[in-house]
Write a protein that holds these residues in place. Structure first.
Motif, mmCIF file in Angstrom:
data_model
loop_
_atom_site.group_PDB
_atom_site.id
_atom_site.type_symbol
_atom_site.label_atom_id
_atom_site.label_comp_id
_atom_site.label_asym_id
_atom_site.label_seq_id
_atom_site.Cartn_x
_atom_site.Cartn_y
_atom_site.Cartn_z
ATOM 1 N N ARG A 91 0.930 -0.857 0.163
ATOM 2 C CA ARG A 91 0.004 -0.362 0.489
ATOM 3 C C ARG A 91 0.590 1.633 -0.080
ATOM 4 O O ARG A 91 1.638 1.632 0.884
ATOM 5 C CB ARG A 91 -0.267 -0.251 1.346
ATOM 6 C CG ARG A 91 -1.339 0.973 1.194
ATOM 7 C CD ARG A 91 -3.083 1.046 1.111
ATOM 8 N NE ARG A 91 -3.861 -0.040 1.013
ATOM 9 C CZ ARG A 91 -4.662 -0.386 0.198
ATOM 10 N NH1 ARG A 91 -4.571 -0.464 -0.930
ATOM 11 N NH2 ARG A 91 -5.109 -1.859 0.488
ATOM 12 N N CYS A 92 0.662 2.538 -1.061
ATOM 13 C CA CYS A 92 1.274 3.283 -0.974
ATOM 14 C C CYS A 92 1.087 4.309 0.079
ATOM 15 O O CYS A 92 -0.027 4.393 0.578
ATOM 16 C CB CYS A 92 0.553 4.257 -2.070
ATOM 17 S SG CYS A 92 1.659 5.693 -2.149
ATOM 18 N N ALA A 93 1.603 4.852 0.721
ATOM 19 C CA ALA A 93 2.224 5.291 2.101
ATOM 20 C C ALA A 93 1.051 6.699 1.733
ATOM 21 O O ALA A 93 0.604 7.492 2.915
ATOM 22 C CB ALA A 93 3.245 5.746 2.573
ATOM 23 N N ARG A 94 1.448 7.325 1.088
ATOM 24 C CA ARG A 94 0.312 8.235 0.239
ATOM 25 C C ARG A 94 -1.204 8.497 -0.485
ATOM 26 O O ARG A 94 -2.078 9.237 0.237
ATOM 27 C CB ARG A 94 1.767 9.309 -0.850
ATOM 28 C CG ARG A 94 1.368 10.457 -1.049
ATOM 29 C CD ARG A 94 2.794 11.434 -1.289
ATOM 30 N NE ARG A 94 2.095 12.191 -2.600
ATOM 31 C CZ ARG A 94 2.975 12.615 -3.540
ATOM 32 N NH1 ARG A 94 4.201 12.846 -3.218
ATOM 33 N NH2 ARG A 94 3.085 12.937 -4.940
ATOM 34 N N CYS A 95 -0.552 7.779 -1.342
ATOM 35 C CA CYS A 95 -2.301 8.454 -2.247
ATOM 36 C C CYS A 95 -2.925 6.966 -1.700
ATOM 37 O O CYS A 95 -4.207 6.812 -1.542
ATOM 38 C CB CYS A 95 -1.883 7.685 -3.095
ATOM 39 S SG CYS A 95 -1.597 6.265 -4.482
ATOM 40 N N GLY A 96 -2.422 5.867 -0.610
ATOM 41 C CA GLY A 96 -3.658 4.430 -0.201
ATOM 42 C C GLY A 96 -3.471 3.108 -1.574
ATOM 43 O O GLY A 96 -4.100 1.911 -1.459
ATOM 44 N N HIS B 243 8.774 3.460 -8.009
ATOM 45 C CA HIS B 243 7.825 4.753 -7.470
ATOM 46 C C HIS B 243 6.255 4.324 -7.685
ATOM 47 O O HIS B 243 5.888 3.463 -8.501
ATOM 48 C CB HIS B 243 7.879 5.769 -8.111
ATOM 49 C CG HIS B 243 8.158 5.590 -9.480
ATOM 50 N ND1 HIS B 243 8.551 5.535 -10.334
ATOM 51 C CD2 HIS B 243 6.631 6.342 -9.994
ATOM 52 C CE1 HIS B 243 8.074 5.190 -11.448
ATOM 53 N NE2 HIS B 243 7.136 5.512 -11.471
ATOM 54 N N CYS B 244 5.683 4.875 -6.976
ATOM 55 C CA CYS B 244 3.801 4.959 -6.989
ATOM 56 C C CYS B 244 3.624 4.901 -8.061
ATOM 57 O O CYS B 244 4.105 6.396 -8.604
ATOM 58 C CB CYS B 244 2.951 5.499 -6.329
ATOM 59 S SG CYS B 244 1.543 5.141 -6.118
ATOM 60 N N LEU B 245 2.501 4.455 -9.306
ATOM 61 C CA LEU B 245 2.726 4.618 -10.614
ATOM 62 C C LEU B 245 0.863 5.861 -10.174
ATOM 63 O O LEU B 245 1.011 6.792 -11.582
ATOM 64 C CB LEU B 245 1.506 3.247 -11.515
ATOM 65 C CG LEU B 245 2.739 2.732 -11.783
ATOM 66 C CD1 LEU B 245 2.142 1.095 -12.519
ATOM 67 C CD2 LEU B 245 3.996 3.106 -12.425
ATOM 68 N N TYR B 246 0.191 5.971 -9.255
ATOM 69 C CA TYR B 246 -0.371 6.611 -9.151
ATOM 70 C C TYR B 246 -0.450 8.492 -8.424
ATOM 71 O O TYR B 246 -0.178 9.038 -9.150
ATOM 72 C CB TYR B 246 -1.554 6.517 -8.298
ATOM 73 C CG TYR B 246 -2.308 5.003 -8.768
ATOM 74 C CD1 TYR B 246 -2.850 4.468 -9.476
ATOM 75 C CD2 TYR B 246 -2.131 3.782 -8.380
ATOM 76 C CE1 TYR B 246 -3.672 3.729 -10.178
ATOM 77 C CE2 TYR B 246 -2.083 2.182 -8.814
ATOM 78 C CZ TYR B 246 -3.173 2.319 -9.549
ATOM 79 O OH TYR B 246 -3.586 0.991 -10.225
ATOM 80 N N CYS B 247 0.578 8.165 -7.808
ATOM 81 C CA CYS B 247 0.806 9.335 -7.606
ATOM 82 C C CYS B 247 2.760 9.675 -7.255
ATOM 83 O O CYS B 247 2.659 10.882 -6.848
ATOM 84 C CB CYS B 247 0.634 9.215 -5.590
ATOM 85 S SG CYS B 247 1.880 9.168 -5.029
ATOM 86 N N ALA B 248 3.511 8.511 -7.727
ATOM 87 C CA ALA B 248 4.678 9.174 -8.590
ATOM 88 C C ALA B 248 5.764 9.497 -6.982
ATOM 89 O O ALA B 248 6.837 9.519 -6.831
ATOM 90 C CB ALA B 248 5.038 10.144 -8.878
HETATM 91 ZN ZN LIG Z 1 0.993 6.587 -4.161
#
Ligand SMILES: [Zn+2]
Length: 131
Positions: free
Chosen positions: A105-110, A119-124
């Motif tokens: 789970r991305c700590a920033r966007c969930g 990096h997270c593909l959704y929020c980078a």
């Molecule tokens: Zn993210």
């Protein structure tokens, strides 16, 4: 986030963590679902004649092909097919997906991060802790 029917490939790859499945211009709807990317269609495990739901059900487990894939993923993406499969074998698919959802789970966007990128593909968001 609504949880879709989890798709975990016979090799132990959780399709939800794949950059192609996450659909950023690559578009794949999961192993065995039809419409896979070329790379997935040509996967030696996908083409395996044994056709078990998971590789650990196979008499030849773990075979050379699976070990090669495992090594590639451990080296390049810090994920182990053999560990994933051992976890599924011991705890079941549901628990595996639950654990994966927590771990990636991305700590920033969930949303779920992909194992293929740092990096997270959704929020980078970059986060080496996940690698
Ligand atoms: Zn993210």
């Amino acid at each position: 986030m609504t949880l879709q029917q989890p798709i975990v490939a016979p090799c132990g790859m959780n399709c939800a963590l794949c950059q192609a499945y996450q659909g950023k211009g690559l578009a794949c709807n999961g192993c065995g679902q039809g419409g896979e990317r070329k790379a997935c269609q040509n996967c030696s495990i996908r083409q395996c004649e044994h056709k078990t739901a998971f590789c650990f059900e196979c008499a030849g487990y773990p075979c050379k092909r699976l070990k090669a894939l495992d090594k590639r993923y451990r080296t390049r993406y810090h994920m182990s097919m053999l560990e994933n499969l051992a976890f599924i074998q011991a705890n079941g698919l549901e628990e595996f997906v639950r654990q994966q959802n927590e771990k990636y789970r991305c700590a920033r966007c969930g949303k779920l991060r992909t194992v293929h990128q740092d990096h997270c593909l959704y929020c980078a968001q970059m986060d080496k802790a996940y690698r």
